[in-house]
Design an enzyme around this catalytic site. Structure first.
Site: not given
Ligand code: 5RP
Length: 260
Positions: A89, A105, A111
């Site tokens: 990531d 984002g 995440e």
């Protein structure tokens, strides 16, 4: 492709391309969100098409899921995968201990869940993301919509006793409405300038009932792959204490760049 890539995109691309080398056939891979992670997804798509790589990808956002399918990756949910070999990531900031700020984002919740359910997390970033102290990038805090203004007031109150430099909290907007995450929550961005004790701040924020999660990733990232616009790539491994450098040739590949 229209025109040449910007230096920053070249840096993100070479970081992603180098990190794709850590992915092996048979792996279940967490796919991050953001412009750097998008390069990774494209690189993996290319390896699937051209080298026969076989992986299952778990995306961390609807945007990444869409791109992953477009480039030919097999997409499964985290519940189907249960546990992942590796997550790759991007990040908004990383420090020398590989603590991160993520969530620029708006995908920090998925995440963090995906990275935490992985044997290993690799961050891919351009060199500008490295900082001596976290906090220059506003810290995203995901909150549930119910009573978000009271939650924001509580967040502002706890910041008074935290080791931070700024204390402004702003609701992230999408036009004239609050931004809505994939989990139907909102994001409050904390403009702190400097975070003296990220671990303490993360724990205290997460104790506020309306807070779902915050964008500080502590003790989650194992390696960072740092790209430069001239093709140099540095890989730092926090567990091994190693730093390796390499040089990637930058050849603009029509197939890889076709959606840019
Ligand atoms: C999304 C993120 C991204 O990883 C972070 O914002 C970095 O994005 P980019 O690669 O576009 O600079 O945390 O929630």
């Amino acid at each position: 492709m229209s025109g040449e890539l910007s230096p920053i995109d070249k840096a993100k691309f070479v970081a992603a391309r180098q990190a794709a080398e850590f992915v092996e056939s048979g792996m279940r891979v967490g796919l991050g969100t953001g412009s750097t992670a998008a390069w990774l997804v494209r690189c993996l798509g290319e390896k699937v098409r051209e080298e026969g790589l076989r992986i299952k990808g778990v995306p961390t956002s609807t945007r990444t899921a869409e791109l992953a399918r477009d480039v030919g990756l097999e997409v499964i949910s985290l519940d189907e995968a249960k546990w992942l070999d590796l997550t790759i990531d991007g990040a908004d900031e990383f420090d020398t201990e590989l603590s991160l700020i993520k969530g620029g984002g708006g995908a920090l919740l998925q995440e963090k869940i995906v990275a935490t359910a992985s044997d290993q997390m690799i961050v891919i970033a351009d060199a500008a993301k490295e900082v001596r102290m976290l906090g220059g990038f506003p810290l995203p805090v995901e909150v549930i919509p119910f009573g978000w203004q009271s939650t924001q007031a509580l967040v502002e109150e706890i910041l008074i006793s935290m080791d931070v430099m700024g204390r402004q909290a702003t609701m992230r907007m999408n036009g004239d409405r609050p931004f809505v995450t994939d989990e139907a929550n909102h994001i409050i961005d904390l403009h702190l300038s400097r975070i003296g004790n990220p671990r303490q701040l993360s724990m205290v924020l997460n104790q506020i009932p309306g807070v779902v999660e915050n964008g500080l990733f502590i003790d989650i990232c194992d390696k960072v792959v740092i790209g430069h616009s001239d093709g140099r790539v540095e890989v730092r491994d926090i567990n091994e204490g190693t730093v390796t450098e390499s040089q990637l040739d930058f050849v603009e590949d029509e197939n890889l760049f076709r959606d840019i």
